[in-house]
Design a protein around this motif. Sequence first.
Motif, PDB file in Angstrom:
ATOM      1  N   ILE A 283     -36.000 -57.490  25.071  1.00 42.49           N
ATOM      2  CA  ILE A 283     -34.653 -57.354  25.631  1.00 42.49           C
ATOM      3  C   ILE A 283     -34.711 -56.622  26.971  1.00 42.49           C
ATOM      4  CG2 ILE A 283     -32.390 -56.293  25.287  1.00 42.49           C
ATOM      5  CD1 ILE A 283     -32.788 -56.738  22.264  1.00 42.49           C
ATOM      6  N   ILE A 284     -35.492 -55.552  27.031  1.00 43.52           N
ATOM      7  CA  ILE A 284     -35.621 -54.783  28.272  1.00 43.52           C
ATOM      8  C   ILE A 284     -36.200 -55.650  29.387  1.00 43.52           C
ATOM      9  CG2 ILE A 284     -36.830 -52.849  29.364  1.00 43.52           C
ATOM     10  CD1 ILE A 284     -36.700 -51.417  26.633  1.00 43.52           C
ATOM     11  N   PHE A 285     -37.238 -56.397  29.076  1.00 44.00           N
ATOM     12  CA  PHE A 285     -37.890 -57.226  30.090  1.00 44.00           C
ATOM     13  C   PHE A 285     -36.976 -58.354  30.569  1.00 44.00           C
ATOM     14  CE2 PHE A 285     -41.568 -54.841  29.279  1.00 44.00           C
ATOM     15  CZ  PHE A 285     -42.581 -55.209  30.149  1.00 44.00           C
ATOM     16  N   ASN A 286     -36.110 -58.850  29.694  1.00 46.32           N
ATOM     17  CA  ASN A 286     -35.194 -59.927  30.081  1.00 46.32           C
ATOM     18  C   ASN A 286     -33.973 -59.409  30.853  1.00 46.32           C
ATOM     19  OD1 ASN A 286     -36.452 -62.307  29.064  1.00 46.32           O
ATOM     20  ND2 ASN A 286     -35.947 -61.640  26.983  1.00 46.32           N
ATOM     21  N   GLU A 287     -33.576 -58.164  30.580  1.00 49.04           N
ATOM     22  CA  GLU A 287     -32.341 -57.641  31.172  1.00 49.04           C
ATOM     23  C   GLU A 287     -32.562 -56.736  32.383  1.00 49.04           C
ATOM     24  OE1 GLU A 287     -29.414 -58.658  30.266  1.00 49.04           O
ATOM     25  OE2 GLU A 287     -30.194 -59.886  28.621  1.00 49.04           O
ATOM     26  N   ASN A 288     -33.714 -56.058  32.445  1.00 52.30           N
ATOM     27  CA  ASN A 288     -33.926 -55.064  33.503  1.00 52.30           C
ATOM     28  C   ASN A 288     -35.354 -55.174  34.056  1.00 52.30           C
ATOM     29  OD1 ASN A 288     -34.055 -52.803  35.159  1.00 52.30           O
ATOM     30  ND2 ASN A 288     -32.843 -51.533  33.754  1.00 52.30           N
ATOM     31  N   PRO A 289     -35.592 -56.109  34.982  1.00 53.04           N
ATOM     32  CA  PRO A 289     -36.948 -56.312  35.515  1.00 53.04           C
ATOM     33  C   PRO A 289     -37.541 -55.070  36.175  1.00 53.04           C
ATOM     34  CG  PRO A 289     -35.532 -58.150  36.089  1.00 53.04           C
ATOM     35  CD  PRO A 289     -34.649 -57.098  35.511  1.00 53.04           C
ATOM     36  N   ALA A 290     -36.700 -54.256  36.840  1.00 49.98           N
ATOM     37  CA  ALA A 290     -37.202 -53.057  37.522  1.00 49.98           C
ATOM     38  C   ALA A 290     -37.761 -52.053  36.509  1.00 49.98           C
ATOM     39  CB  ALA A 290     -36.094 -52.421  38.346  1.00 49.98           C
ATOM     40  N   TYR A 291     -36.993 -51.804  35.457  1.00 52.68           N
ATOM     41  CA  TYR A 291     -37.469 -50.880  34.424  1.00 52.68           C
ATOM     42  C   TYR A 291     -38.650 -51.486  33.650  1.00 52.68           C
ATOM     43  CZ  TYR A 291     -37.226 -47.298  30.813  1.00 52.68           C
ATOM     44  OH  TYR A 291     -37.522 -46.254  29.963  1.00 52.68           O
ATOM     45  N   ALA A 292     -38.620 -52.810  33.465  1.00 53.17           N
ATOM     46  CA  ALA A 292     -39.723 -53.495  32.779  1.00 53.17           C
ATOM     47  C   ALA A 292     -41.023 -53.331  33.553  1.00 53.17           C
ATOM     48  CB  ALA A 292     -39.385 -54.973  32.611  1.00 53.17           C
ATOM     49  N   ALA A 293     -40.945 -53.356  34.892  1.00 55.33           N
ATOM     50  CA  ALA A 293     -42.146 -53.184  35.718  1.00 55.33           C
ATOM     51  C   ALA A 293     -42.749 -51.803  35.503  1.00 55.33           C
ATOM     52  CB  ALA A 293     -41.796 -53.400  37.186  1.00 55.33           C
ATOM     53  N   ARG A 294     -41.896 -50.780  35.368  1.00 61.16           N
ATOM     54  CA  ARG A 294     -42.393 -49.429  35.127  1.00 61.16           C
ATOM     55  C   ARG A 294     -43.103 -49.334  33.780  1.00 61.16           C
ATOM     56  NH1 ARG A 294     -37.281 -45.661  36.075  1.00 61.16           N
ATOM     57  NH2 ARG A 294     -38.834 -44.072  35.444  1.00 61.16           N
ATOM     58  N   THR A 310     -41.057 -62.054  28.906  1.00 58.59           N
ATOM     59  CA  THR A 310     -39.898 -62.610  29.620  1.00 58.59           C
ATOM     60  C   THR A 310     -40.312 -63.894  30.342  1.00 58.59           C
ATOM     61  OG1 THR A 310     -38.273 -62.229  31.350  1.00 58.59           O
ATOM     62  CG2 THR A 310     -40.357 -61.013  31.530  1.00 58.59           C
ATOM     63  N   PRO A 311     -40.316 -65.020  29.658  1.00 62.44           N
ATOM     64  CA  PRO A 311     -40.748 -66.278  30.269  1.00 62.44           C
ATOM     65  C   PRO A 311     -39.917 -66.682  31.489  1.00 62.44           C
ATOM     66  CG  PRO A 311     -40.571 -66.480  27.878  1.00 62.44           C
ATOM     67  CD  PRO A 311     -39.947 -65.180  28.245  1.00 62.44           C
ATOM     68  N   LYS A 312     -38.616 -66.310  31.513  1.00 67.07           N
ATOM     69  CA  LYS A 312     -37.741 -66.759  32.602  1.00 67.07           C
ATOM     70  C   LYS A 312     -37.771 -65.826  33.815  1.00 67.07           C
ATOM     71  CE  LYS A 312     -34.467 -69.186  29.573  1.00 67.07           C
ATOM     72  NZ  LYS A 312     -33.058 -69.284  29.133  1.00 67.07           N
ATOM     73  N   ARG A 313     -37.998 -64.528  33.589  1.00 69.22           N
ATOM     74  CA  ARG A 313     -37.881 -63.566  34.691  1.00 69.22           C
ATOM     75  C   ARG A 313     -39.188 -62.823  34.968  1.00 69.22           C
ATOM     76  NH1 ARG A 313     -32.317 -60.250  34.308  1.00 69.22           N
ATOM     77  NH2 ARG A 313     -32.808 -60.103  36.538  1.00 69.22           N
ATOM     78  N   TYR A 314     -40.309 -63.402  34.510  1.00 69.43           N
ATOM     79  CA  TYR A 314     -41.567 -62.675  34.689  1.00 69.43           C
ATOM     80  C   TYR A 314     -41.943 -62.537  36.160  1.00 69.43           C
ATOM     81  CZ  TYR A 314     -44.232 -66.982  35.570  1.00 69.43           C
ATOM     82  OH  TYR A 314     -44.728 -68.141  36.120  1.00 69.43           O
ATOM     83  N   ARG A 315     -41.522 -63.492  37.019  1.00 64.50           N
ATOM     84  CA  ARG A 315     -41.837 -63.381  38.453  1.00 64.50           C
ATOM     85  C   ARG A 315     -41.132 -62.166  39.075  1.00 64.50           C
ATOM     86  NH1 ARG A 315     -41.610 -69.043  37.851  1.00 64.50           N
ATOM     87  NH2 ARG A 315     -43.557 -70.091  38.460  1.00 64.50           N
ATOM     88  N   GLU A 316     -39.903 -61.908  38.648  1.00 65.83           N
ATOM     89  CA  GLU A 316     -39.186 -60.725  39.143  1.00 65.83           C
ATOM     90  C   GLU A 316     -39.903 -59.440  38.722  1.00 65.83           C
ATOM     91  OE1 GLU A 316     -34.892 -60.737  38.546  1.00 65.83           O
ATOM     92  OE2 GLU A 316     -35.045 -62.845  37.918  1.00 65.83           O
ATOM     93  N   VAL A 317     -40.370 -59.428  37.474  1.00 67.97           N
ATOM     94  CA  VAL A 317     -41.085 -58.246  36.985  1.00 67.97           C
ATOM     95  C   VAL A 317     -42.379 -58.055  37.766  1.00 67.97           C
ATOM     96  CG1 VAL A 317     -42.190 -57.189  34.985  1.00 67.97           C
ATOM     97  CG2 VAL A 317     -40.090 -58.508  34.682  1.00 67.97           C
ATOM     98  N   ARG A 319     -42.976 -58.955  40.859  1.00 66.01           N
ATOM     99  CA  ARG A 319     -42.648 -58.460  42.205  1.00 66.01           C
ATOM    100  C   ARG A 319     -42.363 -56.964  42.178  1.00 66.01           C
ATOM    101  NH1 ARG A 319     -40.010 -63.619  42.943  1.00 66.01           N
ATOM    102  NH2 ARG A 319     -38.034 -62.734  42.182  1.00 66.01           N
ATOM    103  N   GLU A 320     -41.594 -56.538  41.192  1.00 71.36           N
ATOM    104  CA  GLU A 320     -41.295 -55.109  41.059  1.00 71.36           C
ATOM    105  C   GLU A 320     -42.566 -54.318  40.760  1.00 71.36           C
ATOM    106  OE1 GLU A 320     -38.510 -53.578  41.599  1.00 71.36           O
ATOM    107  OE2 GLU A 320     -37.322 -55.383  41.980  1.00 71.36           O
ATOM    108  N   LEU A 321     -43.457 -54.908  39.971  1.00 69.38           N
ATOM    109  CA  LEU A 321     -44.716 -54.251  39.636  1.00 69.38           C
ATOM    110  C   LEU A 321     -45.595 -54.094  40.882  1.00 69.38           C
ATOM    111  CD1 LEU A 321     -46.549 -53.102  37.414  1.00 69.38           C
ATOM    112  CD2 LEU A 321     -47.384 -55.436  37.000  1.00 69.38           C
ATOM    113  N   ALA A 322     -45.585 -55.123  41.740  1.00 69.97           N
ATOM    114  CA  ALA A 322     -46.367 -55.049  42.981  1.00 69.97           C
ATOM    115  C   ALA A 322     -45.846 -53.949  43.894  1.00 69.97           C
ATOM    116  CB  ALA A 322     -46.331 -56.407  43.686  1.00 69.97           C
TER     117      ALA A 322
END
Length: 328
Positions: A283-294, A310-317, A319-322
Amino acid sequence: FGFRGKIILLDEIDGISAIADRGALNAVLDLIEASNHPIVLTANDPWDPRLRNLREQCLLIAFKRLPKRAIILMLKRICEREGLICEYKALSLIADYAEGDMRSAINDLQNAAAISRNITVEVVKPILARRDRQYTPFEALRNLFFSKYAWQAKKAITSTDIDYETMMLWIAENLPYQYSDPEDLWRAYEALARADVYLGRIKRSQSWDLLSYVFDLMGPGVVLARKTSKIKWVKYSFPQKIMLMAKTKEQREIRDAIAKVLAGALHISSVVAKRDVLPYLRIIFNENPAYAARIALGLNLTESMIKFLTPKRYREVLRELAKLKKQA
């Protein structure tokens, strides 16, 4: 045909060990892609889940047991060439015991000819014996559903080349094709369910003396459940559960790897991590990519793990991780 070529024959491909021969199946797939020569693969169990990728690249040709008539004709031809006097009933009896195996039939005829040049029922009957054969799942199902007696049904499920748990899946998958009456189907599934209960008890308590009850319920229990359904020839299907498990193997391995990471970080078991933590992490990874990256940075999660969560938003995660890694 006036053409001399080459073929590549790989015998008993299902004998490749997943551990000792690691990477061998992938090498065979690469060979199929690269080779200009025809490649022939033989297997005793082509339905092994490990061979799924190979099956998709191959044309399956089944070598079925020979019909009784074909065996009798060959035995008659051998008798004529060898100058033997053969009764048709004797040859028919040899063919019955051979069960579609021409080599067994010829060996039995040879043994009879060593006793007498006149092959009669009285000569062959004392030397014939039922062989302990291993049947494919399709043959085992056919023998099971066409059984008339309890001992035949029990023999059908104990003479197959797969384990009893897999055989239970085969029976469960194909029961609706063979039994048309709802009452018969209910009784058959009830017997199969009871067999599964006994199997669970065996695993928990290691009481292997209960295994005979498993066989009685899987075999005679299923066959004797039929009261009104008429037995007919049907095309049996490979168990969908095994196919699904094979297709989702990679995903389950990633899930287990994430659970192992969570178990180490949170000091809990992997079972608890999968049951209680993983759903909320998704749920966290699908709803909050910034916090998921942390979280991903803290747990050192791989790209495949992030994609699983998060199959749909993993690219956002990613990017935030980078960005976080650059800041660090």
